[in-house]
Design an enzyme around this catalytic site. Sequence first.
Site, PDB file in Angstrom:
ATOM      1  N   ARG A 147       5.967  -4.033   0.156  1.00 43.83           N
ATOM      2  CA  ARG A 147       4.573  -4.273   0.524  1.00 43.83           C
ATOM      3  C   ARG A 147       4.272  -5.739   0.246  1.00 43.83           C
ATOM      4  O   ARG A 147       4.639  -6.241  -0.825  1.00 43.83           O
ATOM      5  CB  ARG A 147       3.670  -3.384  -0.331  1.00 43.83           C
ATOM      6  CG  ARG A 147       2.195  -3.621  -0.093  1.00 43.83           C
ATOM      7  CD  ARG A 147       1.324  -2.826  -1.051  1.00 43.83           C
ATOM      8  NE  ARG A 147       0.709  -3.688  -2.025  1.00 43.83           N
ATOM      9  CZ  ARG A 147      -0.417  -3.400  -2.683  1.00 43.83           C
ATOM     10  NH1 ARG A 147      -1.026  -2.247  -2.480  1.00 43.83           N
ATOM     11  NH2 ARG A 147      -0.911  -4.234  -3.557  1.00 43.83           N
ATOM     12  N   TYR A 159      -7.120  -9.377  -3.090  1.00 42.99           N
ATOM     13  CA  TYR A 159      -6.604  -8.083  -3.534  1.00 42.99           C
ATOM     14  C   TYR A 159      -5.073  -8.081  -3.506  1.00 42.99           C
ATOM     15  O   TYR A 159      -4.456  -8.555  -2.560  1.00 42.99           O
ATOM     16  CB  TYR A 159      -7.114  -6.932  -2.625  1.00 42.99           C
ATOM     17  CG  TYR A 159      -6.262  -5.722  -2.840  1.00 42.99           C
ATOM     18  CD1 TYR A 159      -6.416  -4.959  -3.999  1.00 42.99           C
ATOM     19  CD2 TYR A 159      -5.214  -5.418  -1.983  1.00 42.99           C
ATOM     20  CE1 TYR A 159      -5.567  -3.907  -4.275  1.00 42.99           C
ATOM     21  CE2 TYR A 159      -4.357  -4.359  -2.243  1.00 42.99           C
ATOM     22  CZ  TYR A 159      -4.538  -3.610  -3.387  1.00 42.99           C
ATOM     23  OH  TYR A 159      -3.683  -2.592  -3.679  1.00 42.99           O
ATOM     24  N   ASP A 210      -1.525  -3.561   2.632  1.00 45.36           N
ATOM     25  CA  ASP A 210      -2.699  -2.791   2.213  1.00 45.36           C
ATOM     26  C   ASP A 210      -3.957  -3.610   2.495  1.00 45.36           C
ATOM     27  O   ASP A 210      -4.164  -4.667   1.897  1.00 45.36           O
ATOM     28  CB  ASP A 210      -2.584  -2.490   0.711  1.00 45.36           C
ATOM     29  CG  ASP A 210      -3.619  -1.487   0.226  1.00 45.36           C
ATOM     30  OD1 ASP A 210      -4.552  -1.184   0.980  1.00 45.36           O
ATOM     31  OD2 ASP A 210      -3.478  -1.011  -0.918  1.00 45.36           O
ATOM     32  N   HIS A 212      -6.886  -2.416   1.930  1.00 46.80           N
ATOM     33  CA  HIS A 212      -7.743  -1.993   0.821  1.00 46.80           C
ATOM     34  C   HIS A 212      -9.207  -1.775   1.220  1.00 46.80           C
ATOM     35  O   HIS A 212     -10.122  -2.288   0.576  1.00 46.80           O
ATOM     36  CB  HIS A 212      -7.627  -2.987  -0.349  1.00 46.80           C
ATOM     37  CG  HIS A 212      -7.605  -2.302  -1.678  1.00 46.80           C
ATOM     38  ND1 HIS A 212      -8.650  -2.343  -2.556  1.00 46.80           N
ATOM     39  CD2 HIS A 212      -6.659  -1.532  -2.263  1.00 46.80           C
ATOM     40  CE1 HIS A 212      -8.346  -1.633  -3.637  1.00 46.80           C
ATOM     41  NE2 HIS A 212      -7.152  -1.125  -3.479  1.00 46.80           N
ATOM     42  N   GLU A 236      -2.156  -0.031   5.519  1.00 43.56           N
ATOM     43  CA  GLU A 236      -2.806   0.953   4.635  1.00 43.56           C
ATOM     44  C   GLU A 236      -4.305   0.714   4.521  1.00 43.56           C
ATOM     45  O   GLU A 236      -4.746  -0.441   4.461  1.00 43.56           O
ATOM     46  CB  GLU A 236      -2.137   0.832   3.264  1.00 43.56           C
ATOM     47  CG  GLU A 236      -2.747   1.706   2.201  1.00 43.56           C
ATOM     48  CD  GLU A 236      -2.083   1.469   0.847  1.00 43.56           C
ATOM     49  OE1 GLU A 236      -0.932   0.989   0.806  1.00 43.56           O
ATOM     50  OE2 GLU A 236      -2.732   1.743  -0.169  1.00 43.56           O
ATOM     51  N   GLU A 262      -5.169   7.388  -0.709  1.00 43.60           N
ATOM     52  CA  GLU A 262      -4.964   7.320  -2.166  1.00 43.60           C
ATOM     53  C   GLU A 262      -6.219   7.733  -2.930  1.00 43.60           C
ATOM     54  O   GLU A 262      -6.118   8.189  -4.054  1.00 43.60           O
ATOM     55  CB  GLU A 262      -4.486   5.928  -2.586  1.00 43.60           C
ATOM     56  CG  GLU A 262      -5.518   4.841  -2.383  1.00 43.60           C
ATOM     57  CD  GLU A 262      -4.998   3.444  -2.717  1.00 43.60           C
ATOM     58  OE1 GLU A 262      -3.821   3.173  -2.457  1.00 43.60           O
ATOM     59  OE2 GLU A 262      -5.785   2.651  -3.247  1.00 43.60           O
ATOM     60  N   ARG A 283      -1.514   9.439   1.896  1.00 49.01           N
ATOM     61  CA  ARG A 283      -1.192   8.820   0.601  1.00 49.01           C
ATOM     62  C   ARG A 283      -1.693   9.584  -0.622  1.00 49.01           C
ATOM     63  O   ARG A 283      -1.675   9.074  -1.737  1.00 49.01           O
ATOM     64  CB  ARG A 283      -1.749   7.390   0.585  1.00 49.01           C
ATOM     65  CG  ARG A 283      -0.849   6.523   1.394  1.00 49.01           C
ATOM     66  CD  ARG A 283      -1.072   5.076   1.305  1.00 49.01           C
ATOM     67  NE  ARG A 283      -1.400   4.480   0.053  1.00 49.01           N
ATOM     68  CZ  ARG A 283      -0.562   4.245  -0.949  1.00 49.01           C
ATOM     69  NH1 ARG A 283       0.711   4.621  -0.848  1.00 49.01           N
ATOM     70  NH2 ARG A 283      -0.974   3.650  -2.046  1.00 49.01           N
ATOM     71  N   GLU A 339       5.358   4.860  -3.131  1.00 46.48           N
ATOM     72  CA  GLU A 339       5.034   3.559  -3.735  1.00 46.48           C
ATOM     73  C   GLU A 339       5.592   3.516  -5.161  1.00 46.48           C
ATOM     74  O   GLU A 339       5.505   4.483  -5.900  1.00 46.48           O
ATOM     75  CB  GLU A 339       3.510   3.393  -3.777  1.00 46.48           C
ATOM     76  CG  GLU A 339       3.062   2.065  -4.380  1.00 46.48           C
ATOM     77  CD  GLU A 339       1.536   1.907  -4.355  1.00 46.48           C
ATOM     78  OE1 GLU A 339       0.831   2.918  -4.181  1.00 46.48           O
ATOM     79  OE2 GLU A 339       1.075   0.764  -4.511  1.00 46.48           O
ATOM     80  N   TRP A 402     -14.241  -3.096  -2.646  1.00 44.77           N
ATOM     81  CA  TRP A 402     -13.120  -3.794  -3.284  1.00 44.77           C
ATOM     82  C   TRP A 402     -11.824  -3.253  -2.737  1.00 44.77           C
ATOM     83  O   TRP A 402     -11.692  -2.078  -2.500  1.00 44.77           O
ATOM     84  CB  TRP A 402     -13.140  -3.606  -4.812  1.00 44.77           C
ATOM     85  CG  TRP A 402     -11.941  -4.274  -5.409  1.00 44.77           C
ATOM     86  CD1 TRP A 402     -11.704  -5.600  -5.498  1.00 44.77           C
ATOM     87  CD2 TRP A 402     -10.775  -3.614  -5.959  1.00 44.77           C
ATOM     88  NE1 TRP A 402     -10.475  -5.831  -6.077  1.00 44.77           N
ATOM     89  CE2 TRP A 402      -9.878  -4.640  -6.358  1.00 44.77           C
ATOM     90  CE3 TRP A 402     -10.398  -2.274  -6.135  1.00 44.77           C
ATOM     91  CZ2 TRP A 402      -8.639  -4.364  -6.935  1.00 44.77           C
ATOM     92  CZ3 TRP A 402      -9.176  -1.998  -6.704  1.00 44.77           C
ATOM     93  CH2 TRP A 402      -8.302  -3.021  -7.102  1.00 44.77           C
TER      94      TRP A 402
HETATM   95  C1  GCO Z   1      -2.210   0.728  -4.011  1.00 42.55           C
HETATM   96  C2  GCO Z   1      -3.615   0.801  -4.466  1.00 42.55           C
HETATM   97  C3  GCO Z   1      -3.897   0.231  -5.809  1.00 42.55           C
HETATM   98  C4  GCO Z   1      -5.326   0.591  -6.204  1.00 42.55           C
HETATM   99  C5  GCO Z   1      -5.374   1.022  -7.613  1.00 42.55           C
HETATM  100  C6  GCO Z   1      -6.781   1.414  -8.023  1.00 42.55           C
HETATM  101  O1  GCO Z   1      -2.018   0.788  -2.807  1.00 42.55           O
HETATM  102  O2  GCO Z   1      -1.334   0.665  -4.856  1.00 42.55           O
HETATM  103  O3  GCO Z   1      -4.498   0.333  -3.469  1.00 42.55           O
HETATM  104  O4  GCO Z   1      -3.670  -1.133  -5.821  1.00 42.55           O
HETATM  105  O5  GCO Z   1      -6.187  -0.468  -5.991  1.00 42.55           O
HETATM  106  O6  GCO Z   1      -4.477   2.029  -7.812  1.00 42.55           O
HETATM  107  O7  GCO Z   1      -6.785   2.059  -9.237  1.00 42.55           O
HETATM  108 MG    MG Z   2      -3.705   1.042  -1.650  1.00 42.84          MG
END
Ligand code: GCO
Ligand code: MG
Length: 402
Positions: A147, A159, A210, A212, A236, A262, A283, A339, A402
């Site tokens: 990644r 991020y 990602d 995010h 992602e 996630e 995820r 991951e 975020w």
């Molecule tokens: C990822 C996630 C993490 C999250 C984190 C939040 O893809 O690994 O986006 O970076 O931000 O797990 O607690």
């Molecule tokens: Mg993520």
Amino acid sequence: MKIVDARVIVCCPGRNFVTLKLTTEDGLTGVGDATLNGRELAVASYLEDHVVPLVIGRDARRVEDTWHSLYKGAYWRRGPVTMTAIAAVDTALWDIAGKALGVPVHRLLGGRARDGVLVYGHASGADVDEAVRAAERYVALGYHAVRAQAGVPGLAASYGVGRGDLSYEPAERGLPPEERWSTEKYLTSVPRLFARLREALGPDIHLLHDAHHRLTPIEAARLGKALEPYHLFWLEDPVPAELQDGFRLIRQHTTTPLAVGEVFSSIHDCQTLITEQLIDYIRTTVVHAGGITHLRRIAHLAELYHVRTGSHGATDLSPVCMAAALHFDISVHNFGIQEYMRHSADTDRVFPHAYRFADGMLDPGEAPGLGVDIDEALAAEFPYQRAYLPITRKLDGTIHSW
Ligand code: GCO
Ligand code: MG
């Protein structure tokens, strides 16, 4: 096989972890991860105050019955706090089930469906050059999938990018730090990163990214299109997924594969995304989506719709979750990728585990149960420290995801 003891252990060997440990009348123990990053003590209280009294005296062999009694018995269904607490009990019960029979948990889930679990590592850098060098280091370590995240020119923090030599760690001690964000700057810079990565790494390494939850559907569609020449393994969390319908719009415009989930805690959060084939990878993971029992339901639904698994595995998920995830990954038919962010040396010492990395793959090992434990005496040396995830504002000061 009655449960006679249930303890909630909170520790911070570098970052906070909440762990549930169950003990049966025969002296068997099982562990479950209950960590919800930035809101850890809410789950600790849910378990201690509301769940522990319900599990003491229950038969540890009744995994399915316990799951439904905690889910339906609460009346208030779903949500990350509830589902993380249920996950901890469920994971610990699968651990006990394996130990009671002397077999690794994956044997109870149907056995090995593949040779190993393909994992992706996190490469990042303050700029494109640094990120490319970091990705090359992962390839040298044997990873087949990486990644990549790079600092966005014009923004002080991005991020997924660590500070200096430190690897990126979600959650910081004290009150939440604030970061600034510009979608315009981000959308211009990401395609350059992947053009350089393909040039440096060739066509075979799997590349992931990602976003995010930062974009709108039409912005995500533009990014997906721009990244098509670099054939990503996945893009992602392009948009926040409360609105599952938003993915229809992205899908109309791009063939870049999409990964989401996630932050989901149940099968109902991903039902539309899966059944309408709006995503390619789901995820959800053991700790935040109701444990091994519920995650398997999600995977089986996904299998019908050509959606594969790609479980979250950042460092805020403890080695207990990682071990459980690997038993799931190795046994479920429609596995895609896992991951894998390496934990700190202190975390690895607090949670001794049987899983091992070799040649880009993780293996859960053959130890009975999950093959992971918590060293309680050592954990006690690392007390809880309040920590929060960052907050993001746009350049004009408006709060953003975020
Ligand atoms: C990822 C996630 C993490 C999250 C984190 C939040 O893809 O690994 O986006 O970076 O931000 O797990 O607690
Ligand atoms: Mg993520």
